[in-house]
Write a protein that holds these residues in place. Structure first.
Motif, PDB file in Angstrom:
ATOM      1  N   GLY A  68      -7.935  12.040  -4.019  1.00 38.86           N
ATOM      2  CA  GLY A  68      -7.497  12.229  -2.645  1.00 38.86           C
ATOM      3  C   GLY A  68      -7.869  11.060  -1.750  1.00 38.86           C
ATOM      4  N   ILE A  69      -8.381   9.979  -2.338  1.00 44.21           N
ATOM      5  CA  ILE A  69      -8.673   8.766  -1.583  1.00 44.21           C
ATOM      6  C   ILE A  69      -7.488   7.814  -1.778  1.00 44.21           C
ATOM      7  CG2 ILE A  69     -10.270   6.853  -1.222  1.00 44.21           C
ATOM      8  CD1 ILE A  69     -11.389   9.635  -0.561  1.00 44.21           C
ATOM      9  N   VAL A  70      -6.654   7.695  -0.771  1.00 43.92           N
ATOM     10  CA  VAL A  70      -5.421   6.913  -0.869  1.00 43.92           C
ATOM     11  C   VAL A  70      -5.759   5.438  -1.085  1.00 43.92           C
ATOM     12  CG1 VAL A  70      -3.335   6.207   0.353  1.00 43.92           C
ATOM     13  CG2 VAL A  70      -4.177   8.556   0.570  1.00 43.92           C
ATOM     14  N   GLU A  71      -5.122   4.832  -2.082  1.00 47.05           N
ATOM     15  CA  GLU A  71      -5.379   3.426  -2.392  1.00 47.05           C
ATOM     16  C   GLU A  71      -4.538   2.478  -1.546  1.00 47.05           C
ATOM     17  OE1 GLU A  71      -6.624   2.518  -6.686  1.00 47.05           O
ATOM     18  OE2 GLU A  71      -5.012   3.973  -6.917  1.00 47.05           O
ATOM     19  N   GLU A  72      -3.327   2.888  -1.262  1.00 51.41           N
ATOM     20  CA  GLU A  72      -2.458   2.053  -0.424  1.00 51.41           C
ATOM     21  C   GLU A  72      -1.279   2.887   0.044  1.00 51.41           C
ATOM     22  OE1 GLU A  72       0.087  -1.003  -2.079  1.00 51.41           O
ATOM     23  OE2 GLU A  72      -0.191  -0.180  -4.108  1.00 51.41           O
ATOM     24  N   MET A  73      -0.607   2.367   1.073  1.00 48.11           N
ATOM     25  CA  MET A  73       0.639   2.967   1.518  1.00 48.11           C
ATOM     26  C   MET A  73       1.788   2.125   0.987  1.00 48.11           C
ATOM     27  SD  MET A  73       0.226   4.481   5.383  1.00 48.11           S
ATOM     28  CE  MET A  73      -0.486   3.014   6.128  1.00 48.11           C
ATOM     29  N   ALA A  93       5.197  -1.381  -3.906  1.00 50.08           N
ATOM     30  CA  ALA A  93       3.745  -1.228  -3.887  1.00 50.08           C
ATOM     31  C   ALA A  93       3.104  -2.483  -4.457  1.00 50.08           C
ATOM     32  CB  ALA A  93       3.326   0.004  -4.683  1.00 50.08           C
ATOM     33  N   SER A  94       1.783  -2.538  -4.418  1.00 51.96           N
ATOM     34  CA  SER A  94       1.070  -3.681  -4.993  1.00 51.96           C
ATOM     35  C   SER A  94      -0.193  -3.232  -5.724  1.00 51.96           C
ATOM     36  CB  SER A  94       0.720  -4.705  -3.900  1.00 51.96           C
ATOM     37  OG  SER A  94      -0.028  -4.096  -2.856  1.00 51.96           O
ATOM     38  N   THR A  95      -1.093  -2.574  -5.017  1.00 49.40           N
ATOM     39  CA  THR A  95      -2.385  -2.186  -5.600  1.00 49.40           C
ATOM     40  C   THR A  95      -2.225  -1.286  -6.814  1.00 49.40           C
ATOM     41  OG1 THR A  95      -3.465  -2.359  -3.441  1.00 49.40           O
ATOM     42  CG2 THR A  95      -4.611  -1.113  -5.143  1.00 49.40           C
ATOM     43  N   VAL A  96      -1.380  -0.265  -6.710  1.00 47.56           N
ATOM     44  CA  VAL A  96      -1.261   0.706  -7.805  1.00 47.56           C
ATOM     45  C   VAL A  96      -0.532   0.133  -9.010  1.00 47.56           C
ATOM     46  CG1 VAL A  96      -1.371   2.685  -6.253  1.00 47.56           C
ATOM     47  CG2 VAL A  96       0.855   1.700  -6.840  1.00 47.56           C
ATOM     48  N   LEU A  97       0.055  -1.054  -8.864  1.00 44.67           N
ATOM     49  CA  LEU A  97       0.730  -1.690 -10.000  1.00 44.67           C
ATOM     50  C   LEU A  97      -0.227  -2.478 -10.873  1.00 44.67           C
ATOM     51  CD1 LEU A  97       4.059  -2.965  -8.380  1.00 44.67           C
ATOM     52  CD2 LEU A  97       3.677  -0.915  -9.749  1.00 44.67           C
ATOM     53  N   ASP A  98      -1.450  -2.641 -10.421  1.00 42.61           N
ATOM     54  CA  ASP A  98      -2.437  -3.376 -11.203  1.00 42.61           C
ATOM     55  C   ASP A  98      -2.785  -2.593 -12.468  1.00 42.61           C
ATOM     56  OD1 ASP A  98      -4.379  -5.148 -12.048  1.00 42.61           O
ATOM     57  OD2 ASP A  98      -5.923  -4.379 -10.700  1.00 42.61           O
ATOM     58  N   GLY A  99      -2.404  -3.126 -13.615  1.00 41.56           N
ATOM     59  CA  GLY A  99      -2.677  -2.464 -14.886  1.00 41.56           C
ATOM     60  C   GLY A  99      -1.780  -1.293 -15.203  1.00 41.56           C
ATOM     61  N   VAL A 100      -0.679  -1.139 -14.478  1.00 41.38           N
ATOM     62  CA  VAL A 100       0.193   0.015 -14.696  1.00 41.38           C
ATOM     63  C   VAL A 100       0.922  -0.094 -16.035  1.00 41.38           C
ATOM     64  CG1 VAL A 100       2.247  -0.982 -13.594  1.00 41.38           C
ATOM     65  CG2 VAL A 100       1.913   1.496 -13.567  1.00 41.38           C
ATOM     66  N   GLN A 233      -6.870   6.865   9.883  1.00 40.73           N
ATOM     67  CA  GLN A 233      -5.554   6.801  10.520  1.00 40.73           C
ATOM     68  C   GLN A 233      -4.796   5.536  10.126  1.00 40.73           C
ATOM     69  OE1 GLN A 233      -5.515   7.746  14.827  1.00 40.73           O
ATOM     70  NE2 GLN A 233      -7.588   8.515  14.535  1.00 40.73           N
ATOM     71  N   GLN A 234      -5.526   4.474   9.806  1.00 45.73           N
ATOM     72  CA  GLN A 234      -4.895   3.207   9.449  1.00 45.73           C
ATOM     73  C   GLN A 234      -4.501   3.147   7.977  1.00 45.73           C
ATOM     74  OE1 GLN A 234      -7.703   0.164  10.531  1.00 45.73           O
ATOM     75  NE2 GLN A 234      -7.918   0.904  12.636  1.00 45.73           N
ATOM     76  N   LYS A 235      -4.997   4.105   7.171  1.00 50.13           N
ATOM     77  CA  LYS A 235      -4.821   4.021   5.724  1.00 50.13           C
ATOM     78  C   LYS A 235      -3.881   5.067   5.132  1.00 50.13           C
ATOM     79  CE  LYS A 235      -7.783   0.634   5.482  1.00 50.13           C
ATOM     80  NZ  LYS A 235      -7.335  -0.737   5.123  1.00 50.13           N
ATOM     81  N   VAL A 236      -3.478   6.057   5.917  1.00 46.13           N
ATOM     82  CA  VAL A 236      -2.645   7.137   5.387  1.00 46.13           C
ATOM     83  C   VAL A 236      -1.420   7.348   6.275  1.00 46.13           C
ATOM     84  CG1 VAL A 236      -4.642   8.267   4.340  1.00 46.13           C
ATOM     85  CG2 VAL A 236      -3.895   8.958   6.624  1.00 46.13           C
ATOM     86  N   VAL A 237      -0.469   8.128   5.767  1.00 46.85           N
ATOM     87  CA  VAL A 237       0.809   8.287   6.465  1.00 46.85           C
ATOM     88  C   VAL A 237       0.809   9.396   7.512  1.00 46.85           C
ATOM     89  CG1 VAL A 237       2.045   7.435   4.433  1.00 46.85           C
ATOM     90  CG2 VAL A 237       1.769   9.895   4.768  1.00 46.85           C
ATOM     91  N   ILE A 238      -0.174  10.281   7.488  1.00 45.56           N
ATOM     92  CA  ILE A 238      -0.146  11.449   8.375  1.00 45.56           C
ATOM     93  C   ILE A 238       0.016  11.080   9.846  1.00 45.56           C
ATOM     94  CG2 ILE A 238      -1.407  13.509   9.112  1.00 45.56           C
ATOM     95  CD1 ILE A 238      -2.770  13.482   6.352  1.00 45.56           C
ATOM     96  N   PRO A 239      -0.736  10.101  10.383  1.00 48.19           N
ATOM     97  CA  PRO A 239      -0.568   9.767  11.813  1.00 48.19           C
ATOM     98  C   PRO A 239       0.824   9.230  12.151  1.00 48.19           C
ATOM     99  CG  PRO A 239      -2.620   8.869  10.956  1.00 48.19           C
ATOM    100  CD  PRO A 239      -1.822   9.307   9.780  1.00 48.19           C
ATOM    101  N   LEU A 240       1.542   8.739  11.148  1.00 51.16           N
ATOM    102  CA  LEU A 240       2.876   8.189  11.378  1.00 51.16           C
ATOM    103  C   LEU A 240       3.940   9.278  11.459  1.00 51.16           C
ATOM    104  CD1 LEU A 240       2.711   5.169   8.880  1.00 51.16           C
ATOM    105  CD2 LEU A 240       2.177   5.186  11.328  1.00 51.16           C
TER     106      LEU A 240
END
Length: 274
Positions: A68-73, A93-100, A233-240
């Motif tokens: 539940g700790i979001v790595e990136e948007m 995306a970028s971060t989640v593609l590392d080693g995918v 708020q800066q790291k997840v989509v909910i505030p948007l």
């Protein structure tokens, strides 16, 4: 079928043949290993699974766990029917593609999805959406450009910063209010009563895949709320999202297990026997 006590095992020794090649300087000996395996009657007593080769076995389906700790948007690039007849979602995306790798699990707004394609050069990946996923989640409401929370499945060395999130969305909720207090943001969500019973004050809940702590539960309004600090708020989509928008919800599974045990009569049968 009884096994005779007179059964004896005779080990079979593999044949090893030596060949010598003449040389002006040395005479190395090359050994050729020739396995000599003979069938044994004991194989009849072995489990059938042990007789089949194991190196080609594959899991029936993806088994995933998140924190539940979001790595990136990420950002939706494409969403719709695919040539093969399914429903595909392509995300930049970028971060989640590392080693995918193909078949890996990635949480998209709290939904565990399987990577079916990826392109490291243009930094995107594709996941398939089943009809049940489209019915159960808010992913069908995404459109090109929509931001999404992304998290890779945990590994044995991952830090458990949030709580156990399966990526199995229980239902959706609707944002009914967003109120700022200082640099923090109060968010209230309405959901169905059948799901609200698993939500408790100070308990965990995953909202669009984000591990959050419930502050209060309002049974008469069928709502609960939580607070987002400035960093989150800066790291997840909910505030948007806007009031009236849907969010994916996954409650803490421990409550479901407790309810199941109580409903099955396990506790009463245990107390009666003791």
């Amino acid at each position: 079928m009884p096994v005779s006590s007179s059964l004896t095992l005779t080990p079979t020794v593999p044949r090893i043949a030596a060949t010598t090649h003449a040389s002006h300087n040395s005479h190395p000996t090359h050994l050729r290993f020739t396995p000599n395996f003979k069938p044994t009657h004991l194989r009849a007593f072995l489990p059938l699974t042990s007789l089949a080769p194991t190196r080609h076995r594959r899991a029936v389906g993806p088994v995933c766990l998140f924190t539940g700790i979001v790595e990136e948007m990420g950002s939706v690039k494409q969403l719709g029917m695919a040539p093969h007849g399914g429903f595909d979602l392509k995300i930049a995306a970028s971060t989640v593609l590392d080693g995918v790798n193909l078949g890996d699990s990635i949480s998209v707004n709290g939904t565990c999805l399987t990577v079916t394609e990826f392109d490291g050069k243009v930094s995107d990946f594709t996941v398939g959406l089943s009809p049940e996923t489209l019915r159960k989640t808010s992913l069908s409401e995404l459109e090109p450009g929509s931001p999404v929370n992304l998290e890779r499945a945990v590994t044995p060395t991952s830090r458990m910063g949030g709580h156990f999130v399966q990526g199995h969305v229980d239902s959706t909720g609707v944002i009914v209010s967003k109120v700022a207090e200082g640099d923090s943001l109060w968010v209230k969500v309405r959901t169905e009563k059948s799901l609200l019973k698993y939500i408790v004050p100070k308990g965990f809940i995953a909202v669009d895949g984000t591990s959050l702590t419930v502050v209060d539960v309002f049974d008469d309004e069928e709502c609960f709320n939580f607070m987002l600090v400035a960093y989150t708020q800066q790291k997840v989509v909910i505030p948007l999202k806007n009031v009236g928008d849907k969010v994916n919800l996954e409650v803490d599974i421990l409550g479901k297990y407790v309810e199941r045990l109580l409903g099955s009569g396990f506790v009463s049968s245990y107390t009666d026997s003791s």
